[in-house]
Design a protein around this motif. Structure first.
Motif, PDB file in Angstrom:
ATOM      1  N   ASP A   1       0.838  -1.403  -0.120  1.00  0.00           N
ATOM      2  CA  ASP A   1      -0.204  -0.009   0.002  1.00  0.00           C
ATOM      3  C   ASP A   1       0.983   1.258   0.080  1.00  0.00           C
ATOM      4  O   ASP A   1       2.092   1.201   0.023  1.00  0.00           O
ATOM      5  CB  ASP A   1      -1.025   0.115   1.248  1.00  0.00           C
ATOM      6  N   GLU A   2       0.420   2.410  -0.157  1.00  0.00           N
ATOM      7  CA  GLU A   2       1.131   3.601  -0.292  1.00  0.00           C
ATOM      8  C   GLU A   2       0.030   4.592   0.395  1.00  0.00           C
ATOM      9  O   GLU A   2      -1.024   4.555   0.474  1.00  0.00           O
ATOM     10  CB  GLU A   2       1.296   4.183  -1.658  1.00  0.00           C
ATOM     11  N   VAL A   3       1.039   5.656   0.754  1.00  0.00           N
ATOM     12  CA  VAL A   3       0.318   6.833   1.364  1.00  0.00           C
ATOM     13  C   VAL A   3       0.913   8.240   0.726  1.00  0.00           C
ATOM     14  O   VAL A   3       2.001   8.311   0.299  1.00  0.00           O
ATOM     15  CB  VAL A   3       0.361   7.013   2.900  1.00  0.00           C
ATOM     16  N   GLY A   4       0.046   9.167   0.444  1.00  0.00           N
ATOM     17  CA  GLY A   4       0.455  10.417   0.186  1.00  0.00           C
ATOM     18  C   GLY A   4       0.307  10.806  -1.463  1.00  0.00           C
ATOM     19  O   GLY A   4       1.238  11.626  -2.006  1.00  0.00           O
ATOM     20  N   ARG A   5      -0.647  10.521  -1.989  1.00  0.00           N
ATOM     21  CA  ARG A   5      -0.944  10.582  -3.318  1.00  0.00           C
ATOM     22  C   ARG A   5      -1.396  11.921  -3.771  1.00  0.00           C
ATOM     23  O   ARG A   5      -1.453  12.659  -4.328  1.00  0.00           O
ATOM     24  CB  ARG A   5      -1.825   9.576  -4.053  1.00  0.00           C
TER      25      ARG A   5
ATOM     26  N   ALA B   1       3.674   2.524   6.108  1.00  0.00           N
ATOM     27  CA  ALA B   1       3.935   3.729   5.238  1.00  0.00           C
ATOM     28  C   ALA B   1       3.171   5.172   5.799  1.00  0.00           C
ATOM     29  O   ALA B   1       4.121   5.893   5.581  1.00  0.00           O
ATOM     30  CB  ALA B   1       3.061   3.449   3.962  1.00  0.00           C
ATOM     31  N   LYS B   2       2.175   5.059   6.409  1.00  0.00           N
ATOM     32  CA  LYS B   2       1.501   6.130   6.846  1.00  0.00           C
ATOM     33  C   LYS B   2       2.395   6.747   8.122  1.00  0.00           C
ATOM     34  O   LYS B   2       2.807   8.046   8.285  1.00  0.00           O
ATOM     35  CB  LYS B   2       0.075   6.014   7.622  1.00  0.00           C
ATOM     36  N   VAL B   3       2.993   5.831   9.148  1.00  0.00           N
ATOM     37  CA  VAL B   3       3.839   6.364  10.209  1.00  0.00           C
ATOM     38  C   VAL B   3       5.014   6.905   9.758  1.00  0.00           C
ATOM     39  O   VAL B   3       5.658   7.945  10.055  1.00  0.00           O
ATOM     40  CB  VAL B   3       3.937   5.141  11.138  1.00  0.00           C
ATOM     41  N   THR B   4       5.736   6.282   8.551  1.00  0.00           N
ATOM     42  CA  THR B   4       6.913   6.659   7.932  1.00  0.00           C
ATOM     43  C   THR B   4       6.783   8.118   7.556  1.00  0.00           C
ATOM     44  O   THR B   4       7.421   9.013   7.721  1.00  0.00           O
ATOM     45  CB  THR B   4       7.475   5.658   7.002  1.00  0.00           C
TER      46      THR B   4
ATOM     47  N   PRO C   1       6.875  13.185  -0.552  1.00  0.00           N
ATOM     48  CA  PRO C   1       6.775  12.137  -1.167  1.00  0.00           C
ATOM     49  C   PRO C   1       5.684  11.081  -1.199  1.00  0.00           C
ATOM     50  O   PRO C   1       5.077  11.271  -0.097  1.00  0.00           O
ATOM     51  CB  PRO C   1       8.123  11.319  -1.004  1.00  0.00           C
ATOM     52  N   VAL C   2       5.389  10.150  -2.073  1.00  0.00           N
ATOM     53  CA  VAL C   2       4.475   9.230  -2.180  1.00  0.00           C
ATOM     54  C   VAL C   2       5.472   8.208  -1.400  1.00  0.00           C
ATOM     55  O   VAL C   2       6.673   8.018  -1.615  1.00  0.00           O
ATOM     56  CB  VAL C   2       4.076   8.616  -3.067  1.00  0.00           C
ATOM     57  N   VAL C   3       5.039   7.508  -0.128  1.00  0.00           N
ATOM     58  CA  VAL C   3       5.552   6.346   0.505  1.00  0.00           C
ATOM     59  C   VAL C   3       4.976   5.104   0.300  1.00  0.00           C
ATOM     60  O   VAL C   3       3.674   4.985   0.676  1.00  0.00           O
ATOM     61  CB  VAL C   3       5.849   6.742   1.906  1.00  0.00           C
TER      62      VAL C   3
END
Length: 214
Positions: free
Chosen positions: A33-37, A155-158, A43-45
């Motif tokens: 999964d990713e976060v940050g679109r 991903a969210k925490v990072t 960045p996207v992580v």
């Protein structure tokens, strides 16, 4: 007056998709999964996770449904018990290739970075990244599949921690509070300070303010 039927409790992510894959010989199986679109900056992580079937953390859920304290606690448990890989698509890649392609690239990089090459990757959403193994897209997967939920949490925490550090490096923008999203605070900071190098210049609200900040 007839009583209203009780709403069934919302289903939480479970390990059933992974167990089915294991039973079919698709071992190991990862969730990605990713976060940050959506943000205007940062960045996207992307994250890929292979959970240990004997140590699936309790309380996994879509990261957006968890409190900060819950995410932080689960982050530590996931990183201590699972195989985890992260990848970052910086603003320059987003601006060069567009947000969709940058996101798929980051998901593929995260998957490739796992200690063991997965036989199957379960990905949140409806797009399949260019991975070197079988892949299955699951819409709403971060609320259904344990390993995808775990990837969403890491991903969210990072990303939140990264944006907090950018807030220290670039005071005045409030990155540590809005995480790069286009909030009124962020828009006001852009009007005062201009665009910094962590902003996504291909996004319309940033394109409209293309006087770089020193």
């Amino acid at each position: 007056m007839a009583a209203r039927p009780r709403a069934e409790p919302r289903r939480k992510p479970d390990f059933s998709h992974e167990r089915a894959a294991w039973a079919a010989g698709e071992v190991p199986v990862a969730g990605a999964d990713e976060v940050g679109r959506g943000p205007l900056a940062g960045p996207v992580v992307a994250c890929a996770v292979v959970l240990d079937p004997e140590r699936v953390p309790e309380g996994l859920d879509d990261s957006k449904r968890l409190t900060l304290a819950q995410r932080e606690k689960l982050f530590e448990v996931i990183c201590a018990t699972a195989e985890v890989s992260l990848a970052f698509a910086p603003p320059v890649r987003i601006d060069t290739h567009n947000i969709r392609q940058a996101t798929l690239w980051a998901l593929a990089r995260a998957t490739a970075g796992l200690p063991r090459r997965p036989r199957l990757v379960l990905v949140d959403g409806n797009d399949i990244p260019p991975v070197n193994c079988a892949a299955r897209a699951i819409i709403g997967g971060d609320g259904l599949v344990a390993s995808i939920a775990a990837a969403s949490i890491v991903a969210k925490v990072t990303r939140d921690r990264l944006m907090a550090s950018l807030g220290v490096a670039h005071p005045g923008y409030g990155f540590e509070r809005h995480m790069g999203y286009g909030t009124p605070e962020h828009q006001a900071a852009l009007a005062e300070l201009g665009v910094c190098r962590h902003h996504r210049t291909s996004f319309a609200p940033i394109r409209a303010r293309m006087t770089p900040a020193e």
